[in-house]
Design a protein around this motif. Structure first.
Motif, PDB file in Angstrom:
ATOM      1  N   VAL A  80       0.819  -1.214   0.000  1.00  0.00           N
ATOM      2  CA  VAL A  80       0.000   0.000   0.000  1.00  0.00           C
ATOM      3  C   VAL A  80       0.857   1.272   0.000  1.00  0.00           C
ATOM      4  N   ASN A  81       1.876   1.306   0.831  1.00  0.00           N
ATOM      5  CA  ASN A  81       2.675   2.528   0.975  1.00  0.00           C
ATOM      6  C   ASN A  81       3.819   2.630  -0.023  1.00  0.00           C
ATOM      7  N   ARG A  82       4.529   1.539  -0.206  1.00  0.00           N
ATOM      8  CA  ARG A  82       5.723   1.612  -1.052  1.00  0.00           C
ATOM      9  C   ARG A  82       5.429   1.333  -2.528  1.00  0.00           C
ATOM     10  N   LEU A  83       4.659   0.300  -2.800  1.00  0.00           N
ATOM     11  CA  LEU A  83       4.378  -0.066  -4.196  1.00  0.00           C
ATOM     12  C   LEU A  83       3.308   0.843  -4.816  1.00  0.00           C
ATOM     13  N   LEU A  84       2.201   1.043  -4.087  1.00  0.00           N
ATOM     14  CA  LEU A  84       1.086   1.832  -4.617  1.00  0.00           C
ATOM     15  C   LEU A  84       1.156   3.320  -4.243  1.00  0.00           C
ATOM     16  N   HIS A  85       2.099   3.682  -3.400  1.00  0.00           N
ATOM     17  CA  HIS A  85       2.322   5.080  -2.990  1.00  0.00           C
ATOM     18  C   HIS A  85       1.069   5.736  -2.412  1.00  0.00           C
ATOM     19  N   MET A  86       0.325   4.983  -1.597  1.00  0.00           N
ATOM     20  CA  MET A  86      -0.901   5.521  -0.994  1.00  0.00           C
ATOM     21  C   MET A  86      -0.595   6.303   0.283  1.00  0.00           C
TER      22      MET A  86
END
Length: 132
Positions: A80-86
């Motif tokens: 969620v945070n690193r791959l999708l930059h959410m």
């Protein structure tokens, strides 16, 4: 998988999803839909562990529960945070964090939160699904 077991797991997942969202709103003042999904998965794994670890003392169960939650949080955080930059959370300023996704402070909090969580899991099993 028997229908009753599916109902039990769906109930546990839903309670975990709503419960975690409520805890996060109380703690941070807001939540994110991905945390509702994560909370449901965490509670489901905790519930399963609770009955696979029958006879194990509560402190060892809490260590297992905290490990489960921390691992799930790490995987979800990487996606969620690193791959999708959410940018749902960032623990990079916390002591001994790992890639900004998990840190010892929250693992300790999860450890103690497991005490009532295992009790709730047992209650759900005994009162709502005693035949499973």
């Amino acid at each position: 998988m028997p229908v009753e077991k599916i109902k039990e797991y769906a109930t546990v997942y839903t309670i975990g999803s709503v419960g975690y969202s409520m805890i996060e709103i109380l703690w941070r003042g807001f939540t994110h839909w991905t945390m509702a999904l994560t909370g449901g998965v965490c509670f489901l794994f905790i519930h399963i562990a609770n009955f696979r670890l029958t006879g194990v003392n509560i402190w060892k169960k809490c260590l297992a529960g905290s490990t489960i939650i921390t691992l799930i949080e790490f995987v979800v955080g990487c996606i969620v945070n690193r791959l999708l930059h959410m940018n749902v959370w960032d623990y990079s300023k916390q002591f001994l964090n790992i890639m900004g996704q998990v840190c010892p402070l929250y693992s300790i909090l999860w450890f103690f939160l497991c005490i009532p969580t295992f009790g709730l899991s047992r209650f759900i099993k005994q009162k709502m699904f005693p035949k499973n």
